[in-house]
Design an enzyme around this catalytic site. Sequence first.
Site, PDB file in Angstrom:
ATOM      1  CD1 TRP A 433      -2.987   1.428   0.623  1.00  0.00           C
ATOM      2  CD2 TRP A 433      -1.457   2.537   1.830  1.00  0.00           C
ATOM      3  NE1 TRP A 433      -3.445   2.718   0.801  1.00  0.00           N
ATOM      4  CE2 TRP A 433      -2.535   3.425   1.537  1.00  0.00           C
ATOM      5  CE3 TRP A 433      -0.385   3.012   2.574  1.00  0.00           C
ATOM      6  CZ2 TRP A 433      -2.548   4.751   1.981  1.00  0.00           C
ATOM      7  CZ3 TRP A 433      -0.394   4.330   3.007  1.00  0.00           C
ATOM      8  CH2 TRP A 433      -1.466   5.188   2.717  1.00  0.00           C
ATOM      9  CE1 TYR A 437      -1.776   8.602  -0.438  1.00  0.00           C
ATOM     10  CE2 TYR A 437       0.437   9.088   0.352  1.00  0.00           C
ATOM     11  CZ  TYR A 437      -0.880   9.467   0.164  1.00  0.00           C
ATOM     12  OH  TYR A 437      -1.285  10.709   0.579  1.00  0.00           O
ATOM     13  CG  ASP A 453      -6.866   2.492  -0.389  1.00  0.00           C
ATOM     14  OD1 ASP A 453      -6.144   3.202   0.327  1.00  0.00           O
ATOM     15  OD2 ASP A 453      -8.065   2.737  -0.626  1.00  0.00           O
TER      16      ASP A 453
END
Length: 495
Positions: A433, A437, A453
């Site tokens: 994640w 990001y 997510d």
Amino acid sequence: MLPEPEICERARLSRDPRFDGRFIVGVLTTGIYCRPVCPARIPAEDNVRYFQTPAAAQEAGFRPCLRCRPETARRLPEWTLTSQTVIRGLRLIDAGFLDDRDLDALARELALSTRHLNRLFNAELGASPKSLAKVRRVQLAKRLIDHSPLPFADVALRAGYRSVRRFNDEIRTTYGRAPRILRARTLRGRPPGRKTGAARSPAQDEAADGLAAGDQLLQLTLPVREPYHADWVFDFLRQRGLPGLEEVEGHTYRRRLVATEGAGECPGWLQVSWVAGALHLAVPAEAVTDLGALLQRVRRLFDLDADPHALEAVLGADRQLRTAVAADPGLRVPGAWDGFETAVRAVLGQQVSVARATALATQMCERFGAGGFPDPAALAEADVVSLGMPGRRAAAIQTLARAVLDGDLILDESVDPLQLRERLCAIPGIGPWTAGYVGMRVARDPDAFPDNDWVVLKVLEKTAAGARTLAEAWRPWRAYAVMYLWRTEQLRRNR
């Protein structure tokens, strides 16, 4: 790639704004190159040549039009380029890499020979890296000549020139006029009552509100491809704003500038406002030494180089996303003001809410920063666990900081997204994640996809594996698809 000649012809004949920045029109009878939206009389097709960039047109012997001002055009969309290496090289050039380093240094940075680097750029853009860097400096200088009251020595410095003489020579060569003649031409078109600088519109006056009285301001309008969902971008930044460092009110974003790394001195605040369908930048002139690098940060933060028509052609045709895309056209992926800051905050945000992650980042600034966000040297030895977070996560932040200090990890838009993901996931405590990001916001990878997510999984009602399978249809715009999924959940919560 340069559009087909038939497409270029139709675009310039209709002055289609969608193609502004996609190509340049060189006019053989005048020796001038223009944007496809130039309001001047349209020349016959036999008298024009098409180029992908202003640099390519200048290498062919054309000079820029003073009426349509190519330096104010939208930027060439990155998706039109086939080489990831060229994209990374362009980003470095835009950040001023070649202002104080040579072409060999750029080639080493991209792990290429100088000869192969030149070959790639000429094949993709019709111009060499040095020509692109030269045009970048000239265009930035032209905007400062037109839109600031700065002395020409200051214009040269902020545009990336190492000497005023070189600045004067390049302006004369490019425009056929001295800088003072260009500024006088701008001043002649200014409304009565203005004695210094260029004309300011009411929108620019409003954009300057809130900055310290008496500041000598640099004010520029930043070109945006519409549609642009300003509500989404400014709300995204507002939710993640750090008190004392960032402020967001309505459609105005302010960022506290720090003079030097780790210094507490604040030379001023940068301000970006969405007014009357355009983004306006205002910043104290004394706070800026390299305006090109600062503009690159602003473009990255507000995702100004996106091409909404291209990405929405893919996402808007998808059954899962078509309703969201139609309801909210122009969503952007807000980028990172500083790559290290955003990466650390991503680690802080693992498995916690945005509000909690922002609170932890604020405490980090107060305890370990010196007037700004703490730098890698400060966090490498800081007692991060004392902020009240799991030890594994605190250790991950320290390891991340040390990797940046040692040069083993680069956190900016010039890095290869796949390599960045691998290196981040190799750090204990950092998972997919966080890597996804950071890929979206720091590496500016339009296809980055944090498949685990929780909002993505909730909206899609899928497992991570199911989300990955479904998202294959969204390539190469999966990062923008994530924004639409986050927007969908936001609207659900607000009902």
